[in-house]
Write a protein that holds these residues in place. Structure first.
Motif, PDB file in Angstrom:
ATOM      1  N   PRO A  37      47.505  59.697  36.788  1.00 39.08           N
ATOM      2  CA  PRO A  37      48.238  58.617  36.120  1.00 39.08           C
ATOM      3  C   PRO A  37      47.458  58.108  34.906  1.00 39.08           C
ATOM      4  CG  PRO A  37      48.191  58.262  38.492  1.00 39.08           C
ATOM      5  CD  PRO A  37      47.233  59.385  38.191  1.00 39.08           C
ATOM      6  N   ASP A  38      48.187  57.786  33.855  1.00 40.57           N
ATOM      7  CA  ASP A  38      47.551  57.271  32.648  1.00 40.57           C
ATOM      8  C   ASP A  38      47.093  55.834  32.887  1.00 40.57           C
ATOM      9  OD1 ASP A  38      46.527  57.328  30.097  1.00 40.57           O
ATOM     10  OD2 ASP A  38      48.466  57.226  29.092  1.00 40.57           O
ATOM     11  N   PHE A  39      46.219  55.369  32.041  1.00 32.17           N
ATOM     12  CA  PHE A  39      45.747  53.988  32.091  1.00 32.17           C
ATOM     13  C   PHE A  39      45.412  53.547  30.674  1.00 32.17           C
ATOM     14  CE2 PHE A  39      42.290  56.915  33.095  1.00 32.17           C
ATOM     15  CZ  PHE A  39      41.336  56.590  32.139  1.00 32.17           C
ATOM     16  N   HIS A  40      45.330  52.261  30.481  1.00 29.55           N
ATOM     17  CA  HIS A  40      44.956  51.659  29.194  1.00 29.55           C
ATOM     18  C   HIS A  40      44.160  50.408  29.528  1.00 29.55           C
ATOM     19  CE1 HIS A  40      45.761  49.360  25.370  1.00 29.55           C
ATOM     20  NE2 HIS A  40      45.341  50.518  24.915  1.00 29.55           N
ATOM     21  N   LEU A  41      42.831  50.565  29.588  1.00 29.30           N
ATOM     22  CA  LEU A  41      41.972  49.491  30.069  1.00 29.30           C
ATOM     23  C   LEU A  41      40.772  49.270  29.146  1.00 29.30           C
ATOM     24  CD1 LEU A  41      41.823  50.564  33.824  1.00 29.30           C
ATOM     25  CD2 LEU A  41      43.228  48.741  32.843  1.00 29.30           C
ATOM     26  N   GLY A  95      33.936  53.659  35.767  1.00 30.76           N
ATOM     27  CA  GLY A  95      34.111  52.826  36.957  1.00 30.76           C
ATOM     28  C   GLY A  95      35.262  51.868  36.712  1.00 30.76           C
ATOM     29  N   VAL A  96      36.035  51.579  37.739  1.00 30.06           N
ATOM     30  CA  VAL A  96      37.187  50.683  37.605  1.00 30.06           C
ATOM     31  C   VAL A  96      37.232  49.707  38.770  1.00 30.06           C
ATOM     32  CG1 VAL A  96      39.711  50.524  37.366  1.00 30.06           C
ATOM     33  CG2 VAL A  96      38.530  52.601  36.611  1.00 30.06           C
ATOM     34  N   SER A  97      37.401  48.425  38.452  1.00 29.26           N
ATOM     35  CA  SER A  97      37.704  47.426  39.477  1.00 29.26           C
ATOM     36  C   SER A  97      38.676  46.422  38.879  1.00 29.26           C
ATOM     37  CB  SER A  97      36.430  46.721  39.969  1.00 29.26           C
ATOM     38  OG  SER A  97      36.060  45.677  39.096  1.00 29.26           O
ATOM     39  N   VAL A  98      39.151  45.512  39.703  1.00 29.83           N
ATOM     40  CA  VAL A  98      40.105  44.518  39.221  1.00 29.83           C
ATOM     41  C   VAL A  98      39.405  43.296  38.629  1.00 29.83           C
ATOM     42  CG1 VAL A  98      41.926  45.324  40.765  1.00 29.83           C
ATOM     43  CG2 VAL A  98      40.459  43.423  41.479  1.00 29.83           C
ATOM     44  N   ASP A  99      38.081  43.347  38.528  1.00 24.89           N
ATOM     45  CA  ASP A  99      37.340  42.269  37.850  1.00 24.89           C
ATOM     46  C   ASP A  99      37.661  42.283  36.367  1.00 24.89           C
ATOM     47  OD1 ASP A  99      35.836  41.323  40.130  1.00 24.89           O
ATOM     48  OD2 ASP A  99      34.653  43.153  39.998  1.00 24.89           O
ATOM     49  N   GLU A 122      44.942  43.263  35.677  1.00 26.18           N
ATOM     50  CA  GLU A 122      46.377  43.189  35.976  1.00 26.18           C
ATOM     51  C   GLU A 122      46.755  44.091  37.155  1.00 26.18           C
ATOM     52  OE1 GLU A 122      48.774  43.788  32.495  1.00 26.18           O
ATOM     53  OE2 GLU A 122      47.775  42.164  31.410  1.00 26.18           O
ATOM     54  N   LYS A 123      45.813  44.873  37.629  1.00 23.29           N
ATOM     55  CA  LYS A 123      45.950  45.711  38.828  1.00 23.29           C
ATOM     56  C   LYS A 123      46.957  46.853  38.681  1.00 23.29           C
ATOM     57  CE  LYS A 123      44.685  41.690  41.554  1.00 23.29           C
ATOM     58  NZ  LYS A 123      44.798  40.575  40.653  1.00 23.29           N
ATOM     59  N   LYS A 124      47.330  47.183  37.462  1.00 31.15           N
ATOM     60  CA  LYS A 124      48.309  48.249  37.238  1.00 31.15           C
ATOM     61  C   LYS A 124      47.720  49.629  37.531  1.00 31.15           C
ATOM     62  CE  LYS A 124      51.010  45.786  33.779  1.00 31.15           C
ATOM     63  NZ  LYS A 124      51.389  45.706  32.372  1.00 31.15           N
ATOM     64  N   GLY A 137      44.391  37.698  51.619  1.00 28.22           N
ATOM     65  CA  GLY A 137      44.957  37.153  50.391  1.00 28.22           C
ATOM     66  C   GLY A 137      44.251  37.565  49.110  1.00 28.22           C
ATOM     67  N   MET A 138      43.210  38.378  49.225  1.00 32.71           N
ATOM     68  CA  MET A 138      42.476  38.832  48.043  1.00 32.71           C
ATOM     69  C   MET A 138      42.847  40.291  47.756  1.00 32.71           C
ATOM     70  SD  MET A 138      38.391  38.863  47.393  1.00 32.71           S
ATOM     71  CE  MET A 138      37.957  40.571  47.666  1.00 32.71           C
ATOM     72  N   GLN A 139      43.136  40.597  46.496  1.00 30.34           N
ATOM     73  CA  GLN A 139      43.436  41.972  46.115  1.00 30.34           C
ATOM     74  C   GLN A 139      42.208  42.589  45.463  1.00 30.34           C
ATOM     75  OE1 GLN A 139      47.082  41.550  43.739  1.00 30.34           O
ATOM     76  NE2 GLN A 139      48.098  42.651  45.393  1.00 30.34           N
ATOM     77  N   TYR A 140      41.970  43.842  45.783  1.00 32.75           N
ATOM     78  CA  TYR A 140      40.828  44.566  45.236  1.00 32.75           C
ATOM     79  C   TYR A 140      41.146  46.065  45.252  1.00 32.75           C
ATOM     80  CZ  TYR A 140      39.936  45.480  50.155  1.00 32.75           C
ATOM     81  OH  TYR A 140      40.067  45.872  51.453  1.00 32.75           O
ATOM     82  N   ALA A 141      40.341  46.837  44.537  1.00 31.72           N
ATOM     83  CA  ALA A 141      40.490  48.294  44.541  1.00 31.72           C
ATOM     84  C   ALA A 141      39.650  48.858  45.682  1.00 31.72           C
ATOM     85  CB  ALA A 141      40.035  48.878  43.211  1.00 31.72           C
TER      86      ALA A 141
END
Length: 182
Positions: A37-41, A95-99, A122-124, A137-141
């Protein structure tokens, strides 16, 4: 009778709307052999990265839960310590995280991280790679790694990653693939 039809029509429209809203959550998870999947981060320096930016090279895309936690610090430092070997093998590490970018900037500075840490606030991207998790209740990778070949295809997925061993596993698999043994 007419009132029943309006209610049925309205109910159908509401159901279709709700179904369309939740369908992305049920999108197929990426698999070995599929296009990544593509990404733009943005990274810790504010530079933007996409899958296309890294096309033509091996890509190690590793997801981790949170900056400054023990397992994530171990993992980033292991990749940092192996970066010369990974580059020699022709691989780029992301490296990727939702931070957010600020957190990544501080994390990278503290641990002298020589590769991009991408902010998926944005967690996309975590969603498109099917690694987004919820706990209390916490979202993370979730800690998972994707080895992507120069054409953009996923060639290996590492689930339930051991932060101390992940970099070594990637190196061994990359060497085997390039030698035609995998």
């Amino acid at each position: 009778m007419r009132r029943f039809r309006l209610s049925t029509l309205s109910l159908s429209a509401i159901c279709l709307f709700l179904l369309a809203a939740v369908m992305p959550a049920f999108a197929a998870a990426p698999t070995v052999g599929s296009q990544a999947p593509d990404f733009h981060l943005q990274d810790q320096k504010g530079d933007w990265h996409t899958l296309e930016t890294h096309k033509g090279q091996w890509l190690v895309l590793y997801f981790y839960p949170k900056d400054f936690t023990s397992g994530c610090t171990t993992e980033v430092c292991t990749f940092r310590d192996d970066i010369a070997k990974l580059h020699k093998a022709g691989a780029t590490v992301l490296g990727v995280s939702v931070d957010d970018v600020k957190s990544h900037s501080e994390f990278a500075a503290k641990y002298h991280v020589p590769f991009p840490l991408l902010a998926d606030s944005e967690k996309k991207t975590a969603t498109s790679y099917d690694v987004l998790a919820n706990h209390l209740g916490m979202q993370y990778a979730r800690r998972e790694t994707f080895l992507i070949d120069p054409t953009g295809k996923i060639v290996k997925i590492y689930k339930d990653v051991d932060p101390e061993k992940n970099s070594g596993q990637v190196l061994a698999d990359l060497d085997a693939m390039k030698a035609g043994k995998a």
